[in-house]
Design a protein around this motif. Structure first.
Motif, PDB file in Angstrom:
ATOM      1  N   SER A  76       0.806  -1.224   0.000  1.00 49.97           N
ATOM      2  CA  SER A  76       0.000   0.000   0.000  1.00 49.97           C
ATOM      3  C   SER A  76       0.839   1.273   0.000  1.00 49.97           C
ATOM      4  O   SER A  76       0.299   2.367  -0.190  1.00 49.97           O
ATOM      5  N   GLY A  77       2.143   1.144   0.228  1.00 50.89           N
ATOM      6  CA  GLY A  77       3.012   2.326   0.209  1.00 50.89           C
ATOM      7  C   GLY A  77       3.553   2.738   1.555  1.00 50.89           C
ATOM      8  O   GLY A  77       4.187   3.787   1.682  1.00 50.89           O
ATOM      9  N   LYS A  78       3.350   1.919   2.582  1.00 50.81           N
ATOM     10  CA  LYS A  78       3.752   2.299   3.938  1.00 50.81           C
ATOM     11  C   LYS A  78       5.269   2.503   4.054  1.00 50.81           C
ATOM     12  O   LYS A  78       5.736   3.515   4.581  1.00 50.81           O
ATOM     13  N   SER A  79       6.037   1.528   3.580  1.00 49.23           N
ATOM     14  CA  SER A  79       7.493   1.635   3.700  1.00 49.23           C
ATOM     15  C   SER A  79       8.065   2.709   2.780  1.00 49.23           C
ATOM     16  O   SER A  79       9.059   3.364   3.116  1.00 49.23           O
ATOM     17  N   THR A  80       7.437   2.905   1.631  1.00 47.52           N
ATOM     18  CA  THR A  80       7.846   4.008   0.751  1.00 47.52           C
ATOM     19  C   THR A  80       7.669   5.336   1.461  1.00 47.52           C
ATOM     20  O   THR A  80       8.539   6.218   1.403  1.00 47.52           O
ATOM     21  N   LEU A  81       6.556   5.489   2.164  1.00 47.41           N
ATOM     22  CA  LEU A  81       6.313   6.713   2.935  1.00 47.41           C
ATOM     23  C   LEU A  81       7.399   6.899   3.986  1.00 47.41           C
ATOM     24  O   LEU A  81       7.928   8.014   4.154  1.00 47.41           O
TER      25      LEU A  81
ATOM     26  N   HIS B 211      -4.030   2.892   0.729  1.00 42.52           N
ATOM     27  CA  HIS B 211      -4.486   1.866  -0.213  1.00 42.52           C
ATOM     28  C   HIS B 211      -3.981   2.253  -1.592  1.00 42.52           C
ATOM     29  O   HIS B 211      -4.290   3.344  -2.093  1.00 42.52           O
ATOM     30  N   HIS B 212      -3.168   1.385  -2.173  1.00 46.29           N
ATOM     31  CA  HIS B 212      -2.581   1.659  -3.487  1.00 46.29           C
ATOM     32  C   HIS B 212      -1.901   3.034  -3.525  1.00 46.29           C
ATOM     33  O   HIS B 212      -2.017   3.771  -4.503  1.00 46.29           O
ATOM     34  N   GLY B 213      -1.192   3.362  -2.440  1.00 44.03           N
ATOM     35  CA  GLY B 213      -0.406   4.584  -2.411  1.00 44.03           C
ATOM     36  C   GLY B 213      -1.164   5.841  -2.051  1.00 44.03           C
ATOM     37  O   GLY B 213      -0.575   6.930  -1.996  1.00 44.03           O
ATOM     38  N   ARG B 214      -2.457   5.734  -1.796  1.00 43.61           N
ATOM     39  CA  ARG B 214      -3.263   6.908  -1.463  1.00 43.61           C
ATOM     40  C   ARG B 214      -3.847   6.795  -0.059  1.00 43.61           C
ATOM     41  O   ARG B 214      -4.132   5.698   0.417  1.00 43.61           O
ATOM     42  N   VAL B 215      -4.043   7.947   0.577  1.00 43.54           N
ATOM     43  CA  VAL B 215      -4.734   7.978   1.867  1.00 43.54           C
ATOM     44  C   VAL B 215      -6.229   7.871   1.603  1.00 43.54           C
ATOM     45  O   VAL B 215      -6.806   8.734   0.938  1.00 43.54           O
ATOM     46  N   VAL B 216      -6.849   6.822   2.126  1.00 49.01           N
ATOM     47  CA  VAL B 216      -8.286   6.646   1.920  1.00 49.01           C
ATOM     48  C   VAL B 216      -9.087   7.022   3.160  1.00 49.01           C
ATOM     49  O   VAL B 216     -10.313   7.182   3.083  1.00 49.01           O
ATOM     50  N   GLU B 217      -8.397   7.144   4.303  1.00 47.23           N
ATOM     51  CA  GLU B 217      -9.093   7.539   5.534  1.00 47.23           C
ATOM     52  C   GLU B 217      -8.062   8.013   6.541  1.00 47.23           C
ATOM     53  O   GLU B 217      -6.945   7.482   6.602  1.00 47.23           O
ATOM     54  N   GLN B 218      -8.416   9.038   7.305  1.00 44.45           N
ATOM     55  CA  GLN B 218      -7.525   9.496   8.369  1.00 44.45           C
ATOM     56  C   GLN B 218      -8.329  10.220   9.431  1.00 44.45           C
ATOM     57  O   GLN B 218      -9.419  10.724   9.182  1.00 44.45           O
ATOM     58  N   GLY B 219      -7.760  10.244  10.648  1.00 41.41           N
ATOM     59  CA  GLY B 219      -8.417  10.906  11.760  1.00 41.41           C
ATOM     60  C   GLY B 219      -7.943  10.316  13.070  1.00 41.41           C
ATOM     61  O   GLY B 219      -6.998   9.514  13.107  1.00 41.41           O
ATOM     62  N   PRO B 220      -8.570  10.690  14.189  1.00 40.33           N
ATOM     63  CA  PRO B 220      -8.228  10.082  15.478  1.00 40.33           C
ATOM     64  C   PRO B 220      -8.391   8.561  15.412  1.00 40.33           C
ATOM     65  O   PRO B 220      -9.361   8.061  14.814  1.00 40.33           O
ATOM     66  N   THR B 221      -7.473   7.840  16.004  1.00 40.12           N
ATOM     67  CA  THR B 221      -7.430   6.388  15.854  1.00 40.12           C
ATOM     68  C   THR B 221      -8.746   5.720  16.267  1.00 40.12           C
ATOM     69  O   THR B 221      -9.293   4.896  15.522  1.00 40.12           O
ATOM     70  N   ASP B 222      -9.235   6.049  17.444  1.00 39.89           N
ATOM     71  CA  ASP B 222     -10.469   5.401  17.910  1.00 39.89           C
ATOM     72  C   ASP B 222     -11.645   5.694  16.987  1.00 39.89           C
ATOM     73  O   ASP B 222     -12.468   4.815  16.709  1.00 39.89           O
ATOM     74  N   THR B 223     -11.723   6.921  16.490  1.00 41.22           N
ATOM     75  CA  THR B 223     -12.821   7.297  15.605  1.00 41.22           C
ATOM     76  C   THR B 223     -12.770   6.500  14.303  1.00 41.22           C
ATOM     77  O   THR B 223     -13.790   5.967  13.837  1.00 41.22           O
ATOM     78  N   VAL B 224     -11.574   6.416  13.722  1.00 39.43           N
ATOM     79  CA  VAL B 224     -11.426   5.701  12.449  1.00 39.43           C
ATOM     80  C   VAL B 224     -11.757   4.223  12.609  1.00 39.43           C
ATOM     81  O   VAL B 224     -12.454   3.635  11.779  1.00 39.43           O
ATOM     82  N   LEU B 225     -11.284   3.615  13.690  1.00 43.15           N
ATOM     83  CA  LEU B 225     -11.462   2.171  13.847  1.00 43.15           C
ATOM     84  C   LEU B 225     -12.850   1.799  14.353  1.00 43.15           C
ATOM     85  O   LEU B 225     -13.348   0.710  14.058  1.00 43.15           O
ATOM     86  N   GLN B 226     -13.490   2.691  15.108  1.00 46.21           N
ATOM     87  CA  GLN B 226     -14.834   2.393  15.593  1.00 46.21           C
ATOM     88  C   GLN B 226     -15.889   2.638  14.519  1.00 46.21           C
ATOM     89  O   GLN B 226     -16.904   1.930  14.470  1.00 46.21           O
ATOM     90  N   SER B 227     -15.650   3.629  13.668  1.00 45.66           N
ATOM     91  CA  SER B 227     -16.636   3.961  12.629  1.00 45.66           C
ATOM     92  C   SER B 227     -15.932   4.160  11.293  1.00 45.66           C
ATOM     93  O   SER B 227     -15.911   5.271  10.737  1.00 45.66           O
ATOM     94  N   PRO B 228     -15.339   3.109  10.747  1.00 47.45           N
ATOM     95  CA  PRO B 228     -14.613   3.262   9.481  1.00 47.45           C
ATOM     96  C   PRO B 228     -15.576   3.593   8.344  1.00 47.45           C
ATOM     97  O   PRO B 228     -16.652   3.002   8.232  1.00 47.45           O
ATOM     98  N   SER B 229     -15.163   4.545   7.498  1.00 47.27           N
ATOM     99  CA  SER B 229     -16.034   4.970   6.405  1.00 47.27           C
ATOM    100  C   SER B 229     -15.631   4.376   5.063  1.00 47.27           C
ATOM    101  O   SER B 229     -16.438   4.371   4.130  1.00 47.27           O
ATOM    102  N   HIS B 230     -14.416   3.879   4.953  1.00 43.42           N
ATOM    103  CA  HIS B 230     -13.945   3.328   3.686  1.00 43.42           C
ATOM    104  C   HIS B 230     -13.911   1.805   3.748  1.00 43.42           C
ATOM    105  O   HIS B 230     -13.594   1.224   4.797  1.00 43.42           O
ATOM    106  N   GLU B 231     -14.211   1.162   2.654  1.00 37.51           N
ATOM    107  CA  GLU B 231     -14.264  -0.293   2.628  1.00 37.51           C
ATOM    108  C   GLU B 231     -12.917  -0.915   2.973  1.00 37.51           C
ATOM    109  O   GLU B 231     -12.865  -1.968   3.619  1.00 37.51           O
ATOM    110  N   VAL B 232     -11.822  -0.299   2.584  1.00 36.88           N
ATOM    111  CA  VAL B 232     -10.495  -0.838   2.911  1.00 36.88           C
ATOM    112  C   VAL B 232     -10.310  -0.875   4.419  1.00 36.88           C
ATOM    113  O   VAL B 232      -9.845  -1.867   4.992  1.00 36.88           O
ATOM    114  N   THR B 233     -10.677   0.196   5.102  1.00 38.26           N
ATOM    115  CA  THR B 233     -10.569   0.252   6.553  1.00 38.26           C
ATOM    116  C   THR B 233     -11.476  -0.786   7.199  1.00 38.26           C
ATOM    117  O   THR B 233     -11.080  -1.480   8.147  1.00 38.26           O
TER     118      THR B 233
END
Length: 261
Positions: free
Chosen positions: A53-58, A230-252
């Motif tokens: 997804s590009g993590k190590s490249t980042l 996902h594929h080198g792009r940010v598809v979701e970001q925000g406070p950790t608990d918020t993102v993981l409790q209510s993910p808005s993107h299918e990848v998340t």
């Protein structure tokens, strides 16, 4: 409000691949595409995503170990791409990296003491006695006896080697640690010890972590904020608990389901 410690703006890295045909255009791999985020001091940002997804490249671009195709990395206001080699070496006093595999990141021909002291070359004014004191101090901080300075990496366990790598990253007293899957190469029984150590060190040295991982439980425990690649792009970001409790993107959502299964 705290001033930004790290600002990443429109960061991209594209690689040309071998041509399928001699006269055809070279295909391009978009390893990272238009990534932007900001970190403030004393906060920790997790980066998650599937393999490729590009993590190590980042991580390499943030550390200025590679040149971006576009975009900026600014550390404490300095655009790393615009610094001279000498100025970049001095800037690196403030940000260091812990790699995934401690065995390959440590020179097997160097003693632990020499490896930990290596970044101190950026501080030529330090005396030999001060360098030795710093090495002993950092080994003690990561839970190793200073006597380990005389040993070689192959004489240590995997967990001990990663502690050495962390000591090396800390020896210049940086403000930011980029940690690329720092526990994934360790036995499960050792992972928790190293993670607890990293959390203790954060409080002791007022560090910020850019923490790259595939383990959502670890990221949730350690990181204040989260970005999903996902594929080198940010598809979701925000406070950790918020993102993981209510993910808005299918990848998340897929990552969360996989973590719960």
């Amino acid at each position: 409000m705290n001033a930004p410690l790290l600002q990443v703006s429109g960061l991209s890295r594209h690689f040309s691949l071998p041509r399928d045909h001699l006269l055809g255009p070279a295909p391009v791999l978009h390893a990272l595409d238009d990534v932007s985020f900001t970190m403030t001091a004393s906060r920790h940002l997790g980066v998650v995503g599937e393999s490729g997804s590009g993590k190590s490249t980042l991580a390499r671009l943030v550390m200025a170990l590679d040149t971006p195709s576009a975009g900026q990395v600014r550390f404490e206001g300095q655009d790393l791409r615009r610094l001279t080699p000498a100025a970049l070496r001095q800037a690196r006093l403030g940000f260091q990296m812990v790699f995934q595999d401690p065995f390959s990141s440590l020179d097997p021909r160097r003693t632990v003491g020499r490896s930990v002291a290596e970044p101190l070359a950026l501080l030529p004014a330090l005396s030999a006695a001060e360098r030795k004191r710093r090495v002993a101090e950092m080994l003690d901080a990561v839970g190793l006896s200073p006597a380990n300075a005389a040993r070689f990496p192959h004489e240590l366990s995997g967990g001990q080697r990663q502690r050495v790598a962390i000591a090396r990253a800390l020896v210049t007293h940086p403000r930011l640690i980029v940690a690329d899957e720092p526990v994934s190469a360790l036995d499960v029984s050792v992972q928790a010890q190293v993670l607890n150590l990293m959390r203790d060190l954060q409080q002791r040295f007022d560090l910020s972590y850019l923490f790259i991982s595939h383990d959502l439980a670890v990221v949730r425990w350690l990181c204040d904020d989260l970005i999903v690649l996902h594929h080198g792009r940010v598809v979701e970001q925000g406070p950790t608990d918020t993102v993981l409790q209510s993910p808005s993107h299918e990848v998340t959502r897929a990552l969360v389901r996989a973590a719960c299964s």
